[in-house]
Design an enzyme around this catalytic site. Sequence first.
Site, PDB file in Angstrom:
ATOM      1  N   LEU A  30       0.821  -1.215   0.000  1.00  0.00           N
ATOM      2  CA  LEU A  30       0.000   0.000   0.000  1.00  0.00           C
ATOM      3  C   LEU A  30       0.855   1.266   0.000  1.00  0.00           C
ATOM      4  O   LEU A  30       1.866   1.345   0.691  1.00  0.00           O
ATOM      5  CB  LEU A  30      -0.923  -0.002   1.222  1.00  0.00           C
ATOM      6  CG  LEU A  30      -1.852  -1.217   1.352  1.00  0.00           C
ATOM      7  CD1 LEU A  30      -2.775  -1.036   2.559  1.00  0.00           C
ATOM      8  CD2 LEU A  30      -2.656  -1.462   0.086  1.00  0.00           C
ATOM      9  N   HIS A  34      -3.428   4.110  -2.409  1.00  0.00           N
ATOM     10  CA  HIS A  34      -4.373   3.168  -1.793  1.00  0.00           C
ATOM     11  C   HIS A  34      -5.003   3.783  -0.537  1.00  0.00           C
ATOM     12  O   HIS A  34      -6.199   3.637  -0.288  1.00  0.00           O
ATOM     13  CB  HIS A  34      -3.655   1.889  -1.342  1.00  0.00           C
ATOM     14  CG  HIS A  34      -3.033   1.093  -2.435  1.00  0.00           C
ATOM     15  ND1 HIS A  34      -1.675   0.976  -2.586  1.00  0.00           N
ATOM     16  CD2 HIS A  34      -3.582   0.357  -3.425  1.00  0.00           C
ATOM     17  CE1 HIS A  34      -1.405   0.205  -3.615  1.00  0.00           C
ATOM     18  NE2 HIS A  34      -2.543  -0.179  -4.158  1.00  0.00           N
ATOM     19  N   GLN A  58      -4.419 -12.439 -13.100  1.00  0.00           N
ATOM     20  CA  GLN A  58      -4.304 -11.247 -13.951  1.00  0.00           C
ATOM     21  C   GLN A  58      -2.878 -11.006 -14.461  1.00  0.00           C
ATOM     22  O   GLN A  58      -2.623 -10.008 -15.120  1.00  0.00           O
ATOM     23  CB  GLN A  58      -4.846 -10.014 -13.232  1.00  0.00           C
ATOM     24  CG  GLN A  58      -4.022  -9.509 -12.071  1.00  0.00           C
ATOM     25  CD  GLN A  58      -4.781  -8.440 -11.276  1.00  0.00           C
ATOM     26  OE1 GLN A  58      -5.718  -8.735 -10.550  1.00  0.00           O
ATOM     27  NE2 GLN A  58      -4.393  -7.181 -11.427  1.00  0.00           N
ATOM     28  N   GLY A 148      -8.635   3.188  -7.983  1.00  0.00           N
ATOM     29  CA  GLY A 148      -7.790   4.327  -8.349  1.00  0.00           C
ATOM     30  C   GLY A 148      -7.836   4.529  -9.857  1.00  0.00           C
ATOM     31  O   GLY A 148      -7.825   3.574 -10.628  1.00  0.00           O
ATOM     32  N   GLN A 154      -9.036  -0.219 -16.196  1.00  0.00           N
ATOM     33  CA  GLN A 154      -9.614  -1.183 -15.248  1.00  0.00           C
ATOM     34  C   GLN A 154     -10.901  -0.612 -14.641  1.00  0.00           C
ATOM     35  O   GLN A 154     -11.911  -1.309 -14.518  1.00  0.00           O
ATOM     36  CB  GLN A 154      -8.584  -1.482 -14.157  1.00  0.00           C
ATOM     37  CG  GLN A 154      -9.154  -2.204 -12.953  1.00  0.00           C
ATOM     38  CD  GLN A 154      -8.086  -2.618 -11.958  1.00  0.00           C
ATOM     39  OE1 GLN A 154      -7.433  -3.621 -12.149  1.00  0.00           O
ATOM     40  NE2 GLN A 154      -7.895  -1.867 -10.895  1.00  0.00           N
ATOM     41  N   SER A 186       2.711   4.250  -7.578  1.00  0.00           N
ATOM     42  CA  SER A 186       2.417   2.877  -8.003  1.00  0.00           C
ATOM     43  C   SER A 186       3.306   1.934  -7.209  1.00  0.00           C
ATOM     44  O   SER A 186       4.460   2.276  -6.901  1.00  0.00           O
ATOM     45  CB  SER A 186       2.731   2.741  -9.495  1.00  0.00           C
ATOM     46  OG  SER A 186       2.873   1.381  -9.841  1.00  0.00           O
TER      47      SER A 186
HETATM   48  O1  PAF Z   1      -5.880  -2.638  -9.114  1.00  0.00           O
HETATM   49  C1  PAF Z   1      -5.484  -3.646  -8.514  1.00  0.00           C
HETATM   50  O2  PAF Z   1      -4.700  -3.569  -7.579  1.00  0.00           O
HETATM   51  C2  PAF Z   1      -5.971  -5.012  -8.965  1.00  0.00           C
HETATM   52  O3  PAF Z   1      -6.109  -5.081 -10.337  1.00  0.00           O
HETATM   53  C3  PAF Z   1      -7.266  -5.454  -8.252  1.00  0.00           C
HETATM   54  C4  PAF Z   1      -8.437  -4.544  -8.615  1.00  0.00           C
HETATM   55  C5  PAF Z   1      -7.056  -5.431  -6.756  1.00  0.00           C
HETATM   56  C6  PAF Z   1      -7.640  -6.868  -8.670  1.00  0.00           C
HETATM   57  O4  PAF Z   1      -6.648  -7.779  -8.319  1.00  0.00           O
END
Ligand code: PAF
Length: 281
Positions: A30, A34, A58, A148, A154, A186
């Site tokens: 974090l 976040h 992912q 974010g 996304q 990031s």
């Molecule tokens: O944005 C992220 O950190 C990830 O893509 C998420 C939304 C937690 C899904 O794993």
Amino acid sequence: MLTVFHSALEIQSALANKKEIGFVPTMGNLHPGHLSLIKKSLQENNLTVISIYVNPTQFAIGEDFNDYPRTLTEDVAKIKKILSHDDHVLVFAPTSDAELYPHGKKVITATGPCDILEGSLRAGHFDGVVTIVKKLFELIAPHRAYFGKKDYQQYVIIRELVKMNQWPIQIIGMPIIREASGIAMSSRNSFLSPHEMLSAIKLRETLLQLKSVIMSKNYSLTQINQQLADYNKDPNFNYLALHTQESLAPVSTLNQKMILLGNYQLGTTKLLDNIEFEGPA
Ligand code: PAF
């Protein structure tokens, strides 16, 4: 009060009959970006759930799944620091896919603008994102979920997921939080060498420069597209693109709400950034 759960069944029973749940899904490590989502959720909801899970689905083969920083103890300490005495937070940190999908994982297909931009660089990435987000939404049943806008694509795809499924979840997009230098915060910034950290500002500077070119009204859309094409010749730019804000559709006129998005490669790290703005009337 903060409680950490590793078990899906246990967090579900802790959440039974809870009203006004705010949800912040994360992959941990974090940073202030976040924390801004968590603070917003604390303001707007009785109870905030934060998930911390580096979701393997992912990441494509060869991506940084194994190297992705896993810092649960530090993350929990950072959350505790921003809580006031009457805040109520549950952290959900599943240990593996087996915990989340005890009957087997079924990867779902993302809809919306998933084949362009990040989707064109990371095959299957958004399928992996919507698969985990759907699972987490089912377990947590939030009223509001916070994302974010650094990962703007996304955010648009999650909005589409919620709309398609008619879930009663409000998706809230939160502004990018920046380092003092201007670069977007990031978890992947920690991969950058000091020299790369200095070069990273090029992405932000280019986005700002292009925005002012558009706002100057001195250039047609065709000329702007030509400038984008010229920038895209730089091998550091995985892409630099102009889209509509609402759906990331191609831009057909400059007098609308738009977003410039870039992905800038430094070493093995891909940095994302974007600027939302309304074009000149
Ligand atoms: O944005 C992220 O950190 C990830 O893509 C998420 C939304 C937690 C899904 O794993």
